[in-house]
Design a protein around this motif. Structure first.
Motif, PDB file in Angstrom:
ATOM      1  N   SER A  55     -22.314  47.935  73.906  1.00  0.00           N
ATOM      2  CA  SER A  55     -22.691  47.429  72.590  1.00  0.00           C
ATOM      3  C   SER A  55     -22.710  45.899  72.610  1.00  0.00           C
ATOM      4  O   SER A  55     -22.386  45.256  73.610  1.00  0.00           O
ATOM      5  N   GLN A  56     -23.056  45.317  71.454  1.00  0.00           N
ATOM      6  CA  GLN A  56     -23.255  43.868  71.364  1.00  0.00           C
ATOM      7  C   GLN A  56     -21.963  43.079  71.616  1.00  0.00           C
ATOM      8  O   GLN A  56     -22.003  41.906  72.006  1.00  0.00           O
ATOM      9  N   SER A  57     -20.820  43.686  71.416  1.00  0.00           N
ATOM     10  CA  SER A  57     -19.552  42.957  71.570  1.00  0.00           C
ATOM     11  C   SER A  57     -19.271  42.597  73.030  1.00  0.00           C
ATOM     12  O   SER A  57     -18.554  41.611  73.289  1.00  0.00           O
ATOM     13  N   VAL A  58     -19.798  43.340  73.990  1.00  0.00           N
ATOM     14  CA  VAL A  58     -19.479  43.104  75.406  1.00  0.00           C
ATOM     15  C   VAL A  58     -19.959  41.731  75.871  1.00  0.00           C
ATOM     16  O   VAL A  58     -19.164  40.942  76.410  1.00  0.00           O
ATOM     17  N   GLU A  86     -15.223  43.256  64.567  1.00  0.00           N
ATOM     18  CA  GLU A  86     -15.609  43.606  63.201  1.00  0.00           C
ATOM     19  C   GLU A  86     -17.119  43.613  63.025  1.00  0.00           C
ATOM     20  O   GLU A  86     -17.667  44.432  62.266  1.00  0.00           O
ATOM     21  N   GLU A  87     -17.802  42.696  63.718  1.00  0.00           N
ATOM     22  CA  GLU A  87     -19.253  42.584  63.564  1.00  0.00           C
ATOM     23  C   GLU A  87     -20.025  43.558  64.442  1.00  0.00           C
ATOM     24  O   GLU A  87     -21.235  43.728  64.259  1.00  0.00           O
ATOM     25  N   ASP A  88     -19.362  44.195  65.389  1.00  0.00           N
ATOM     26  CA  ASP A  88     -20.057  45.100  66.316  1.00  0.00           C
ATOM     27  C   ASP A  88     -20.433  46.396  65.601  1.00  0.00           C
ATOM     28  O   ASP A  88     -19.683  46.919  64.768  1.00  0.00           O
ATOM     29  N   ASN A  89     -21.605  46.923  65.947  1.00  0.00           N
ATOM     30  CA  ASN A  89     -22.037  48.206  65.373  1.00  0.00           C
ATOM     31  C   ASN A  89     -21.701  49.387  66.275  1.00  0.00           C
ATOM     32  O   ASN A  89     -21.982  50.536  65.938  1.00  0.00           O
ATOM     33  N   TYR A  90     -21.131  49.110  67.430  1.00  0.00           N
ATOM     34  CA  TYR A  90     -20.694  50.137  68.389  1.00  0.00           C
ATOM     35  C   TYR A  90     -21.828  51.105  68.726  1.00  0.00           C
ATOM     36  O   TYR A  90     -21.660  52.320  68.760  1.00  0.00           O
ATOM     37  N   SER A  91     -22.978  50.480  68.975  1.00  0.00           N
ATOM     38  CA  SER A  91     -24.151  51.232  69.421  1.00  0.00           C
ATOM     39  C   SER A  91     -24.748  50.510  70.612  1.00  0.00           C
ATOM     40  O   SER A  91     -24.622  49.280  70.736  1.00  0.00           O
ATOM     41  N   PRO A  92     -25.355  51.219  71.538  1.00  0.00           N
ATOM     42  CA  PRO A  92     -25.997  50.562  72.683  1.00  0.00           C
ATOM     43  C   PRO A  92     -26.991  49.503  72.215  1.00  0.00           C
ATOM     44  O   PRO A  92     -27.634  49.640  71.168  1.00  0.00           O
ATOM     45  N   ILE A  93     -27.094  48.418  73.009  1.00  0.00           N
ATOM     46  CA  ILE A  93     -27.959  47.303  72.637  1.00  0.00           C
ATOM     47  C   ILE A  93     -29.415  47.705  72.864  1.00  0.00           C
ATOM     48  O   ILE A  93     -29.823  47.997  73.999  1.00  0.00           O
ATOM     49  N   ILE A 152     -14.871  52.951  75.007  1.00  0.00           N
ATOM     50  CA  ILE A 152     -14.576  53.308  76.400  1.00  0.00           C
ATOM     51  C   ILE A 152     -15.682  52.805  77.320  1.00  0.00           C
ATOM     52  O   ILE A 152     -15.426  52.246  78.403  1.00  0.00           O
ATOM     53  N   ILE A 153     -16.924  52.962  76.885  1.00  0.00           N
ATOM     54  CA  ILE A 153     -18.052  52.472  77.690  1.00  0.00           C
ATOM     55  C   ILE A 153     -17.990  50.951  77.813  1.00  0.00           C
ATOM     56  O   ILE A 153     -18.199  50.386  78.897  1.00  0.00           O
ATOM     57  N   ASN A 154     -17.672  50.281  76.710  1.00  0.00           N
ATOM     58  CA  ASN A 154     -17.584  48.814  76.729  1.00  0.00           C
ATOM     59  C   ASN A 154     -16.502  48.336  77.690  1.00  0.00           C
ATOM     60  O   ASN A 154     -16.707  47.385  78.457  1.00  0.00           O
ATOM     61  N   THR A 155     -15.329  48.950  77.631  1.00  0.00           N
ATOM     62  CA  THR A 155     -14.232  48.527  78.517  1.00  0.00           C
ATOM     63  C   THR A 155     -14.588  48.753  79.981  1.00  0.00           C
ATOM     64  O   THR A 155     -14.159  47.988  80.849  1.00  0.00           O
ATOM     65  N   THR A 156     -15.366  49.770  80.241  1.00  0.00           N
ATOM     66  CA  THR A 156     -15.788  50.003  81.630  1.00  0.00           C
ATOM     67  C   THR A 156     -16.627  48.846  82.140  1.00  0.00           C
ATOM     68  O   THR A 156     -16.423  48.343  83.256  1.00  0.00           O
ATOM     69  N   HIS A 157     -17.559  48.387  81.342  1.00  0.00           N
ATOM     70  CA  HIS A 157     -18.423  47.280  81.763  1.00  0.00           C
ATOM     71  C   HIS A 157     -17.652  45.953  81.800  1.00  0.00           C
ATOM     72  O   HIS A 157     -17.908  45.120  82.682  1.00  0.00           O
ATOM     73  N   LEU A 158     -16.736  45.762  80.870  1.00  0.00           N
ATOM     74  CA  LEU A 158     -15.913  44.552  80.911  1.00  0.00           C
ATOM     75  C   LEU A 158     -15.029  44.533  82.155  1.00  0.00           C
ATOM     76  O   LEU A 158     -14.815  43.481  82.767  1.00  0.00           O
ATOM     77  N   GLU A 159     -14.541  45.689  82.520  1.00  0.00           N
ATOM     78  CA  GLU A 159     -13.734  45.776  83.745  1.00  0.00           C
ATOM     79  C   GLU A 159     -14.566  45.402  84.965  1.00  0.00           C
ATOM     80  O   GLU A 159     -14.105  44.675  85.860  1.00  0.00           O
ATOM     81  N   GLN A 160     -15.780  45.858  85.004  1.00  0.00           N
ATOM     82  CA  GLN A 160     -16.657  45.531  86.137  1.00  0.00           C
ATOM     83  C   GLN A 160     -17.010  44.040  86.168  1.00  0.00           C
ATOM     84  O   GLN A 160     -17.299  43.494  87.237  1.00  0.00           O
ATOM     85  N   ALA A 161     -16.972  43.391  85.011  1.00  0.00           N
ATOM     86  CA  ALA A 161     -17.348  41.976  84.936  1.00  0.00           C
ATOM     87  C   ALA A 161     -16.207  41.049  85.349  1.00  0.00           C
ATOM     88  O   ALA A 161     -16.424  39.836  85.477  1.00  0.00           O
TER      89      ALA A 161
END
Length: 737
Positions: free
Chosen positions: A482-485, A441-448, A551-560
């Protein structure tokens, strides 16, 4: 002749009968006389004749004897007459002599009676002294008995009673006071039994009230014994985790230092004087009552009463409060009371002989354990706070360790902890579901955005991101996620820490702890985080730009995920190459989320196209075209160009699929306009205007809005529309001509 011979035969028989009558006892004469009547006729008459003859013979003999002694009798009478005169003289002389002796002995008789009376008194006094000397020890012992009763020394009083009965009373049993004492002893024994039983009841009530204090003390002692070893374990973990980095992922030593410091502080506090159960409870009423009933030979009654009352108290102790699950204090009171109860029973077991037995305590413990497990299973199910469940687990561990130290089996409690662990994980999953929702909810879904090196290091310290190209760029720059990752990554580690807390002190190997951590983390990823992502993706307010960022966030979370596995390995020291090591399922979780986001992108993109198409307002009767493509279509194409520009951060196939899907959906929508059942006719001007729109779509497809298409692949999306339109255009041309 025959009669004469017969008469001769009966005469000897009559003589024999007479001889028997004379020689035998009169009691036996009857059968003899009966034989006279049983003989031949006239035998009676002949017998009587014979009897008369015999009598006459005896009379003659008597007469001869009297005649023979008559002269001697006469002589004796004559002598007696001569002696009578001398006898009278002698009588007078004896009487006179007796009178003179009586007169002379009267004074002697008086003195003799006095002497006899004194002798009797002396003898009585001696007898009284002897009897008093015999009675004095009895009276002294009875007095001692009374003093012991007054001083409440009942056991000594019973021993005194035994001495009185076995030793002293037999000496004086003939006296009435002894009988009164003997009759009073049973009453005294009953009084002692009642008093000792009353003391026992007071004792039972006292330990019921102090059970929680006893249990609290025992649990503190057990915890104190474990403090040193636990502190060493924490210290070893701290040393192992200190300064350990795995791709900028470090186990924070501050957490371990805090735990160690807290443990050492507790150890210092516990070094104070520790009270024992003997210090808290006075067991003398039990000992005294047991000894009293043993002396009275009624030990079995006492044992049965004690065990019955303690079983009643056990049922009361095992009955929880209805709101016990609301606070940890409720559980603590419940555990301390139970521990206090069994600590007392263990003490009674070891200091008394036979009052309670090991079989009795085991039976009582098994009954209590079943009730405890049922209560904890029921009440823990109401706990929704993971912190409360964790505190409950710690209490159960201390509870189990305490009772295990007293010899009670507690394996079933640790089995229960595995059930509670699953519940704890469920509460953690619910808590983290809320955490993840708040993050989304707090994420702005924009690159950090990053403006300097300090901000860059802060992000890198939170999330293991590696990109050489990004490192080479100058500030300001942006991370692709984004900031949520980084927040989600941190929260996943926090979840692992929280899950690890429950595994501590469960007496499990590192391999089992590693397996538990990985399984709970998998549940977090596959259920909680996946569900939150899917719910986020399906929310109406999430637009295409947000979906692309997801989609971009899930990609980085998957790599982590591999860094999370390394993080767990560092905690448990179990290599990932171990055969039975569970792998994290983050790869599939984030792939599923990505696929859902991609599908949502396709759906929303088509919905957006439908919104633009709904703005189309063709005049199918127009005479001349506008000379340019329709306004709605130009707006739609400009929108698609801007959206596909955002898609450049997506994987190539995703962007190409979205572009192809959008073009196909646009082509289908335009074809549906021509196939509308309400469209009865179309003018040449409308045909030409629609042709301009189709040409504009084909130009858009040929401009390669998304790179990667081979040849005219994207233009094929409009081939069916072109063919259908040409056939319709030819038909319309023929109609107009």
């Amino acid at each position: 002749m025959a009669e004469s011979s017969e008469g001769l035969g009966t005469v000897p028989e009559h003589e024999r009968i007479l001889q028997e009558i004379e020689s035998t006892d009169t009691a036996c004469v009857g059968p003899t006389l009966r034989s006279v009547y049983d003989d031949q006729p006239n035998a009676h008459k002949k017998f009587m004749e014979k009897l008369d003859a015999c009598i006459r013979n005896h009379d003659k003999e008597i007469e001869k004897m009297c005649n023979f002694h008559h002269q001697g009798f006469v002589d004796a009478i004559t002598e007696l007459l001569k002696v009578r005169t001398d006898a009278e003289k002698l009588k007078v002389q004896v009487t006179d002599t007796n009178r003179r002796f009586q007169d002379a002995g009267k004074e002697v008789i008086v003195h003799t009676e006095d002497i006899i009376r004194c002798r009797i008194q002396q003898r009585n006094i001696t007898t009284v002294v002897e009897k008093l000397q015999l009675c004095l020890p009895v009276l002294e012992m009875y007095s001692k008995l009374k003093e012991q009763m007054s001083a409440k020394r009942y056991y000594s009083a019973l021993k005194t009673m035994e001495q009185l009965e076995n030793v002293y009373f037999p000496w004086v049993s003939q006296y009435r006071f002894c009988q009164l004492m003997i009759e009073n002893l049973p009453k005294l024994r009953e009084d002692i039994k009642e008093i000792s039983m009353s003391d026992l009841k007071d004792f039972l009530e006292s330990i019921r009230k102090h059970s929680d204090k006893i249990g609290e003390t025992a649990m503190k002692q057990a915890q104190h014994q474990k403090t040193f070893s636990v502190s060493l374990q924490k210290q070893n973990k701290m040393k192992f985790g200190k300064n350990m980095y795995i791709n900028h992922d470090r186990i924070p030593e501050e957490r371990n230092e805090t735990v160690l410091k807290h443990s050492l502080e507790e150890e210092d506090e516990n070094e104070e004087e520790v009270l024992t159960v003997q210090d808290l409870v006075d067991f003398s009423p039990v000992y005294r009552c047991l000894h009293i009933y043993s002396v009275l030979g009624d030990e079995e009654t006492f044992e049965n009463y004690y065990r019955k009352q303690r079983k009643k108290q056990a049922r009361l102790v095992l009955q929880p409060q209805s709101n016990m699950h609301e606070t940890v204090d409720g559980y603590r009171r419940y555990f301390t009371q139970i521990v206090g109860f069994f600590v007392v029973e263990d003490h009674i077991l070891h200091v008394t002989q036979g009052l309670v037995t090991r079989a009795y305590t085991d039976e009582l413990w098994n009954m209590a354990l079943s009730k405890i497990i049922a209560v904890l299973r029921a009440h823990s199910s109401y706990c929704t706070d993971p912190d409360l469940v964790l505190e409950l687990k710690n209490l159960i561990v201390i509870f189990a360790d305490t009772l295990q130290g007293y010899g009670f089996p507690v394996n079933r409690l640790f089995d229960l902890l595995f059930e509670i662990r699953d519940q704890y994980n469920e509460t953690l999953l619910k808590k983290w579901a809320g955490v993840f929702r708040d993050i989304f909810e707090e994420d702005n879904y924009s690159p950090i955005p990053i403006v300097n090196e300090e901000e860059y290091k802060i992000v890198i310290s939170k999330f293991p991101f590696q990109d050489p190209d990004l490192e080479k760029q100058s500030f300001p720059k942006k991370f692709p996620m984004s900031q949520s990752v980084p927040h989600i990554y941190i929260q996943v580690k926090e979840f692992i820490y929280a899950s690890l807390k429950f595994s501590e002190s469960l007496h499990r190997s590192s391999t089992e702890i590693d397996d538990m951590l990985r399984k709970s983390t998998n549940l977090l990823l596959t259920r909680t985080l996946s569900s939150c992502l899917l719910n986020l993706i399906r929310k109406p307010h999430i637009g295409l730009t947000e979906l692309v960022q997801i989609i971009i966030n899930t990609t980085h979370l998957e790599q982590a995920c591999k860094y999370l596995e390394d993080f767990i390995t560092n905690i448990t020291n179990i290599s990932q190459e171990t055969v039975h090591t569970t792998r994290l399922y983050g790869l599939s979780t984030f792939k599923d989320a990505r696929h859902a986001a991609e599908g949502e992108i396709y759906t929303k993109l088509n919905q957006k196209i439908d919104e633009f198409v709904q703005l189309a307002d063709y005049d199918w009767t127009m005479s001349e075209p506008d000379g340019r493509a329709s306004g709605y279509l130009m707006d739609l194409i400009n929108f698609l160009r801007s959206i596909f520009q955002v898609f450049t951060h997506l994987p190539g196939k995703v962007a190409q699929t979205a572009c192809m899907s959008a073009c196909q959906h646009l082509s289908t929508s335009l074809m549906q306009m021509l196939l509308d059942s309400e469209l009865k006719q179309i003018s040449m001007g409308a045909v030409q205007q629609f042709n301009l729109d189709v040409i504009q779509c084909e130009l858009f497809a040929s401009s390669e809005p998304v790179p990667g298409f081979q040849g005219d692949t994207l233009q094929l999306a409009f081939i069916d529309l072109r063919q259908f339109f040409q056939s319709q255009f030819i038909q319309a041309d023929l109609v107009s001509s």
